[in-house]
Scaffold this active site. Structure first.
Site, PDB file in Angstrom:
ATOM      1  N   LYS A  79     -21.704  57.769 -52.069  1.00 18.30           N
ATOM      2  CA  LYS A  79     -22.010  56.474 -51.464  1.00 18.30           C
ATOM      3  C   LYS A  79     -23.445  56.069 -51.766  1.00 18.30           C
ATOM      4  CE  LYS A  79     -21.753  54.163 -46.923  1.00 18.30           C
ATOM      5  NZ  LYS A  79     -21.424  54.361 -45.484  1.00 18.30           N
ATOM      6  N   SER A 154     -18.016  51.372 -43.387  1.00 19.27           N
ATOM      7  CA  SER A 154     -18.811  50.874 -44.498  1.00 19.27           C
ATOM      8  C   SER A 154     -18.615  51.651 -45.795  1.00 19.27           C
ATOM      9  CB  SER A 154     -20.301  50.918 -44.119  1.00 19.27           C
ATOM     10  OG  SER A 154     -20.715  52.261 -43.879  1.00 19.27           O
ATOM     11  N   SER A 178     -17.194  54.975 -40.118  1.00 13.84           N
ATOM     12  CA  SER A 178     -17.285  54.454 -41.480  1.00 13.84           C
ATOM     13  C   SER A 178     -16.745  55.380 -42.557  1.00 13.84           C
ATOM     14  CB  SER A 178     -18.735  54.081 -41.815  1.00 13.84           C
ATOM     15  OG  SER A 178     -19.110  52.934 -41.104  1.00 13.84           O
TER      16      SER A 178
END
Length: 491
Positions: A79, A154, A178
């Site tokens: 990420k 997210s 998330s």
């Protein structure tokens, strides 16, 4: 057997037997990214040459008989909120669009030490603020099961990368769900460890008392392997827990005898999609068929979780993001009249609307006259939420619930309804507030062909229990073996 879509364990076995090599495996996944990521937009940065060079080095080590790490030769996506030396780390924000860190996050160092081949940085909601990966400076990620729907957030880019068979493993972060919510939306396995189990050093902070790094995989064994590789004490993070790392990958196949499962009555109320409820009830039946005992529990303060989270998290974000002012680093406006105007213009141009919304909420909650009424009260209720779990875990081993009240929603569905977006995390927020480990595993499909996730929670530092309980369900079903069609192709 195809390389693309295989589990981490299957790929490792093939590498160890010499049936394939890391360069071939890495090439296969990079080719899928090149062919299909234009549609999915799971990645914001891919360095093919560097990935292949790393893969060739692992192949050299294997051929030379050198000691190899847990992930030797496996491609892993990371990420874009974790610092990577010499590779852009933007948090998918204009504010950091040109930032290239001079160091690695601790978790990234652990991945490199384990022999992982880092293939790219994944898309995300800006500064991890969102539940749909629509709030990215680089554009929205799309759900591989239906390109008109959100992948969750997210960490939607990491979840979509695994679901779209662009990586066998990926790393995300979980501040309020998330990892687990996008894993549920994308039909993959996603785990949030205990707060402090993995060092946050080098993780760009959103809400420091809630953020936690965790794994994505296409099965529980892969998540166990990646969790084991990243876990461990780091004295650079004062919140990192100094406790031995359990060999998760070696115990994940061991069923839990006499498993007592808690089912909270507060999790089955109005607002829960009937198809999601049916899938969870079916999953509970699978556990019962294996000898597990279901017990009704109560988490009475869980109804305040959304309110508490959206006071604490924005307050911490307000503090953490104050450093982005156009002076120290990050975006600076080209035109301004004085220093105050420079601060205002730089932040106004550098941050997206969701980040601005949360910073304003947090600044208000921390302001004079409101701190006691909002932020301090939220901290007190947070303690009550943790105590509810402590009480429940005196009678049960794990708690099972939905991951989200609905399957994946359409992109843009909550553009004018931020509260509706926030409520998509209603089942995941409590685990972050209480610091608990939790996992999302595939548990069904909706009538529209969208994945449905099952959440398993356990007491702090009981990741082994979470993984073994998840694997018990996985072993008796085939939902985790379902693969989304490659982007642009019909299933």
């Amino acid at each position: 057997m195809s390389i693309v879509g295989a589990t981490a364990a299957e790929l490792l076995a093939r590498l160890e037997r010499g049936d394939t090599c890391s360069e071939e495996v890495t090439t296969a996944y990079l080719d899928v990214i090149a062919a299909h990521d234009e549609d999915v937009k799971a990645f914001v940065h891919v360095d093919r040459d560097a990935a292949l060079e790393a893969a060739r080095e692992v192949d050299r080590q294997r051929q030379a008989g050198e000691k190899l790490g847990l992930l030797a030769g496996l491609p892993v996506a990371v990420k874009d909120i974790m610092c990577t030396r010499g590779v852009p780390t933007t948090c998918c924000s204009k504010m950091l669009a040109n930032y290239v860190p001079p160091y690695d996050a601790h978790a990234v160092t652990m991945l490199r030490n384990a022999g992982a081949v880092l293939i790219g940085k994944t898309n995300m909601d800006e500064f991890a603020m969102g539940s749909s990966t629509e709030h990215s400076y680089f554009g929205a990620t799309r759900n591989p099961w239906d390109l008109e729907r959100a992948p969750g957030g997210s960490s939607g880019g990491s979840a979509a990368a695994v679901a779209a068979q662009m990586a066998p493993l990926a790393v995300g972060t979980d501040t309020g769900g998330s990892i687990r919510q996008p894993a549920g939306f994308c039909g993959v396995v996603g785990m949030k460890p205990t707060y402090g189990r993995i060092s946050r050093y080098g993780l760009v902070a959103f809400a420091s008392s809630l953020d936690q790094i965790g794994p994505f995989a296409n099965d529980t064994a892969g998540a166990a392997l990646l969790l084991e590789a990243m876990s461990g004490y780091d004295n650079r993070d004062s919140t990192c827990i100094d406790t031995p790392v359990h060999p998760y990958s070696k115990t994940v196949e061991e069923p839990l005898a006499g498993l007592k499962i808690g089912v909270a009555k507060e999790h089955f109320v109005d607002g829960l999609d009937p198809e999601v409820e049916a899938a969870i009830n079916t999953a509970l039946g699978v556990y019962e068929s294996q000898g597990a005992e279901l017990r009704e529990i109560s988490l009475p303060h869980s109804k305040y979780a959304v309110s508490v989270y959206y006071l604490i998290a924005p307050s911490e974000a307000s503090s953490n993001l104050a450093r982005y002012d156009g002076v120290h680093y990050g975006h600076r406006a080209d035109s301004f009249e004085n220093m105050i105007d420079m601060f205002s213009a730089s932040r106004g141009e550098g941050f997206g609307h969701e980040v601005k919304r949360r910073v304003m909420l947090g600044t208000y909650a921390l302001s004079a006259g409101y701190y006691d009424a909002y932020y301090l009260k939220a901290l007190k209720v947070r303690r009550l939420i943790r105590e509810d779990f402590d009480t429940a875990f005196q009678d049960v081993d794990v708690i099972v619930s939905p991951v989200s009240p609905t399957p994946a929603f359409k992109l843009g569905a909550h553009d004018d309804d931020p509260l509706g977006m926030y409520l998509s995390d209603i089942y995941t927020l409590s685990a972050n507030l209480a610091g608990l480990p939790g996992i999302s595993i595939p548990a069904g499909m909706s009538s529209e062909g969208l994945p449905i996730g099952l959440q398993v929670l356990a007491p702090p530092l009981q990741e082994d229990r979470v993984l073994r309980a998840a694997r018990m369900f996985e072993r008796e079903t085939n939902w985790h073996t379902q693969r989304a069609p490659l982007a642009g192709q019909s299933s």
